[in-house]
Every structure is written in C-alpha cells, then in structure tokens.
Design an enzyme around this catalytic site. Structure first.
Site, PDB file in Angstrom:
ATOM      1  N   LYS A 216     -26.602  54.355 -41.462  1.00 56.11           N
ATOM      2  CA  LYS A 216     -26.144  54.427 -40.049  1.00 56.11           C
ATOM      3  C   LYS A 216     -26.399  55.424 -39.041  1.00 56.11           C
ATOM      4  O   LYS A 216     -26.767  56.508 -39.516  1.00 56.11           O
ATOM      5  CB  LYS A 216     -24.570  54.589 -40.267  1.00 56.11           C
ATOM      6  CG  LYS A 216     -23.764  54.152 -38.861  1.00 56.11           C
ATOM      7  CD  LYS A 216     -22.171  54.569 -39.256  1.00 56.11           C
ATOM      8  CE  LYS A 216     -21.267  54.113 -37.764  1.00 56.11           C
ATOM      9  NZ  LYS A 216     -19.961  54.065 -38.105  1.00 56.11           N
TER      10      LYS A 216
ATOM     11  N   SER B  76     -17.433  50.078 -37.117  1.00 54.97           N
ATOM     12  CA  SER B  76     -18.719  50.377 -36.503  1.00 54.97           C
ATOM     13  C   SER B  76     -19.832  50.313 -37.262  1.00 54.97           C
ATOM     14  O   SER B  76     -20.806  50.213 -36.598  1.00 54.97           O
ATOM     15  CB  SER B  76     -18.641  51.366 -35.648  1.00 54.97           C
ATOM     16  OG  SER B  76     -18.493  52.804 -36.460  1.00 54.97           O
TER      17      SER B  76
ATOM     18  N   SER C  81     -13.941  52.182 -39.747  1.00 57.45           N
ATOM     19  CA  SER C  81     -15.422  51.732 -39.625  1.00 57.45           C
ATOM     20  C   SER C  81     -16.346  51.273 -40.835  1.00 57.45           C
ATOM     21  O   SER C  81     -17.224  50.931 -40.854  1.00 57.45           O
ATOM     22  CB  SER C  81     -16.218  52.728 -38.729  1.00 57.45           C
ATOM     23  OG  SER C  81     -15.595  52.572 -37.345  1.00 57.45           O
TER      24      SER C  81
END
Length: 354
Positions: free
Chosen positions: A31, A108, A132
C-alpha cells in the site's frame, strides 16, 4: 486485467534484497503509505506526492518482509489519504474486484487486496484505521488481519489517525498469513495458549445484512464444537451499539485534523466530494465535541473487557455489514450515509481500544 488502478506508476518493480528467508520467492505488493528508502509516496493524493520528499529510510514492517526474502513488486493504490472504505480514488481509479468483476474491492487498501485476489501478489501490506484491511479482505474473499493497535511499529508509515492506525496484510491462505505474523509480531506478544471460549453477541451480528447473518449463524453452529465453552451475551444497553459510528467518526476526525490539518490548509489538496466533506468535518471538531465520544469509548471498552477477560476467549462477529458493492450503482446520499454508518458501527468494535 487492467492493473492501472491496482499498481502505482512510481516505485521499483521486482526489488529483492535477500535471496533467502521464509518469504523467498513470495511477491509482495505494498500500500502506497509504506515508505521505501529513496522513493516517494502518494498516500492516495497526487498533491501529497508533489509536496513531500523521498523517504530517507524504509518502513519497519516493509523492511522486515524484504529481509525475509519477499520480492517488492510495486506500490498499490488506495483511497485518498486512506479516508474511505469504498475503494475508489478520483485521481487513480477504482480497482476492479478480481473475485467479483464489476464490483468494488473495498478500501482503503483496495490495490493491495486486488493484487492478492488476482494472484499478482502472494502477500500485500495494508493499513487498517477504520476497517481498511478487514473490509477489502471480506469483499475480495481473502484472509486479512488488522493487528492490535501499537502491536507492530508504524515507523515509516504515513498515518491517517495515528491513535487508531494499525498495520495489516492480505493473503489467499492462512498459513502464509501466519508466516507474516511470525515476522512482524514480537514472539512475546503471540499467544500460544488454547482459545477455549467462544462469545456470541446477537445484537452485534444483527448490524449485518440478513444473508450475512444467516451465513454467520451457520458458521457459528459448526464452530461451537471446536471450543470447550460457548456463551451468548446480550448488550444491556443496545443504544451504544448505534452510537459507535459517531463515537469513532468524531475521535478519528479529530486525530486526522491533528495529523494532516496543517498540510491540508497549506496546500488545499483536491479531494472527491465525499472525502472533502469528511475532511471539512474533521477540521471543524472542537475540544468540547470530543468529550462525549471519549466517555462512550471508555464505556464500550469496559463491555469488551468484561466479555474478553483473557486470551483464551474470542468474540466472533461479521467482518462487514454487506458483500461487495456494485460499481455504477447510484444510491441516494442518505442510503450511502446509512450504509457507511452501519459499517463504521461494526468495524469500530475492534478499534475503540484504550
């Protein structure tokens, strides 16, 4: 498959610093909030990329996995500043759900989940502030873990709300998930004791859609035989369950304002309408407004402490209130708000630690 909404354009491809270790040969997607020495991050915002320097060192968790032989295959896209659970970024797109084409991956950590679900990566690092990792894992049919707050160092990770941020990761199988546990979680913090008691709270489970409740109930029926004891608990005050989303929303918003308020006011980055609305809310929270949620946080923590007095007890709850959301489905603002409120209420259960 179009990978443009999964992987970022910047950063190295197939970076390996060790040929040996427990993760040798495993592809690692990351990420785009984990810093890598000599590289920049977007944190889901092109303005962030333009206004921040290259990293001077690698994030602690990423460094550990690289040292264990993992091959870094790329940074992955996320929602803007990681402030959403939908999996849609106005600047970089919305990664398609490999397990359910035409549906969102959830956010996310959308790119990380999509990379693993598509088979492009074996492991992917993500962060979980408000769900997330858990929500994308649920939507994409993956194993995902949100670790307890402060259990794994956040050094070198761009935060959203540091008092809630945690490191997490995805894989397609439980054994690989646990391989990463052994590398990132200190040995003294890993329980080896048998989990003997199962706790079930019907009121929590009822936050989920009916089909999910039905599947969960079937799962619990088979799960009971694996525990020495199972206990059904009921909330004496059901109102707090409906307050949790607001409790977390306010406390998280205040933390976000403290973390990013100066940068936002200085550079005025462009956000999508829903995230811009949340940012505006976060920046407007006053000292007086956080006293009520802090009181409720302590109240909820006491519930959890009574239910889960030791490491031999586990509470089973749904991961998400719904299955993956279909793209290009136009829901009213009110419907979206109610759906997010239910989801926040559910995912807040694991977040309101003290």
């Amino acid at each position: 498959m179009d990978n443009s909404a999964i992987f970022c354009d910047h950063g190295p491809r197939f970076l390996k610093i060790s040929n040996t270790g427990p993760l040798a040969g495993k592809r690692l997607a990351v990420k785009d909030v984990f810093q890598l020495k000599g590289e920049k991050n977007t944190a889901g915002s092109p303005q962030w990329f333009c206004t921040h320097p290259v990293a001077t060192k690698t994030a602690h968790s990423l460094s550990r996995l690289l040292q264990a032989g993992a091959t870094f295959i790329g940074f992955t896209h996320l929602d803007e500043l990681a402030y959403s659970m939908q999996g849609n970024n106005m600047h970089y797109g919305a990664a398609d759900n490999p397990r359910l084409p035409g549906y969102f991956c959830g956010g996310s950590s959308m790119g990380s989940a999509a990379a693993v679900a598509s088979g492009l990566a074996n492991i992917a690092l993500g962060t979980d502030t408000g769900g997330s990792v858990r929500v994308p894992a649920s939507y994409c049919g993956l194993f995902g873990i949100r670790t307890s707050h402060a259990l794994i160092s956040l050094e070198g990770v761009i935060g959203l709300a540091p008092c809630f941020d945690t490191v997490g990761w995805f894989s397609q199988n439980a054994s690989l998930l646990f391989d990463v546990v052994k590398l990132l979680i200190p040995k003294q913090d890993r329980t080896t004791r048998e989990i003997t008691q199962l706790i079930i709270c019907p009121e929590i489970n009822q936050l989920a859609d009916k089909p999910i409740q039905a599947i969960l109930n079937q799962y619990i029926t088979t799960l009971r035989s694996q525990f020495k004891m199972d206990t059904i608990v009921h909330l004496p005050d059901q109102q707090i369950l409906h307050e949790l989303s607001d409790v977390f929303r306010i406390l998280q918003g205040r933390a976000i304002a403290n973390e990013h308020g100066v940068w936002i006011k200085k550079y005025r980055p462009i956000f999508s309408a829903d995230i811009a609305e949340r940012i505006s809310m976060a920046l407007s929270i006053t000292d007086m407004e956080v006293s009520w949620p802090r009181q409720k946080q302590r109240y909820w923590y006491q519930y959890m402490a009574n239910w889960l007095p030791d490491r031999e007890t586990v509470l089973v709850i749904p991961t998400s209130v719904s299955t993956a959301l279909k793209k290009n489905t136009h829901l009213s603002t009110r419907a979206l708000s109610l759906s997010r409120q239910r989801l926040l209420g559910l995912t807040a259960i694991a977040r309101l630690e003290l």
